[in-house]
Design a protein around this motif. Structure first.
Motif: not given
Length: 231
Positions: A5-27
């Motif tokens: 259950f937790w991987p999709p929760v982490f993924a959803a939180l990552g979309r909310v709080y980790g946009g800058d990391l993903v944009a910089d290629g550090h996903a």
């Protein structure tokens, strides 16, 4: 179930709080950085430390368990044939040590060579190979009396070669786009049906080799234990 259950929760939180990391290629560091991004100060540092410790504990426990399991299989089928007869105990211990060296050295070597392959992708490919081999064998072996040894072996070979070949292509670093790239990245989508179809077709072609006790075995397998079924 709760774990998955937790991987999709982490993924959803990552979309909310980790946009800058993903944009910089550090996903790839999102899971470790997410607590710090969500909670400021000491609380975030403590949560990050707990996540890091849990990740290392999971890595070590999984790796050690797999190493022991693979070493046991290699000892039984491979290295025990290489070790000379020096007494039963000594031979088994030496064969297991040799198998453990192989079980650890080969994956480490592949990991050092395939630096472009992420952990999540490698785990997905491993599951794809397992699903393309064990899943058809277990499903048909438990529920279909017509499965023959030739069909089982042919299906294992077809699924293993298909998914395993795709895994090798990914490890080597071959890049493909469009449908070929999607099919190589997710080989279970086509290798599992191929394995099922191969087992069924080859079994039908070799139905004369169906084990004589298959029907009796399946009856015993699916009969409640409370019932006294003759052997």
């Amino acid at each position: 179930g709760l774990f998955y259950f937790w991987p999709p929760v982490f993924a959803a939180l990552g979309r909310v709080y980790g946009g800058d990391l993903v944009a910089d290629g550090h996903a790839d560091v999102l899971v470790l950085e997410l607590p710090r991004l969500m909670v400021d100060g000491v609380g975030g540092e403590v949560l990050t430390a707990l996540v890091t410790a849990g990740a290392f504990a999971a890595f070590l426990s999984t790796a050690s368990g797999l190493a022991i399991a693979v070493s046991g299989v290699l000892t039984q089928d491979v290295t025990s044939r290489w070790v000379g007869e020096r007494g039963p105990t000594a031979s088994v211990a030496t064969a297991f040590r040799l198998a453990a060296v192989l079980a650890v050295t080969v994956p480490v070597g592949v990991a050092l060579l395939a630096t472009n392959l992420g952990v999540a992708q490698s785990v997905g490919l491993a599951f794809a190979v397992a699903a393309s081999t064990f899943c058809p064998l277990l499903m048909l072996g438990i529920w279909w009396r017509g499965l023959t040894p030739a069909g089982a072996l042919a299906g294992l070979a077809a699924g293993g070669v298909g998914a395993g070949g795709a895994a090798v292509v990914n490890v080597v670093g071959v890049e493909a786009s469009g449908w070929p790239g999607a099919l190589l990245a997710q080989p279970a989508a086509w290798s599992v049906p191929i394995a099922f179809a191969t087992m069924v077709l080859v079994s039908l072609a070799t139905r004369s080799r169906t084990p004589a006790h298959a029907h009796r075995f399946l009856v015993r397998l699916h009969t409640p234990e409370a019932l006294d079924v003759p052997q």
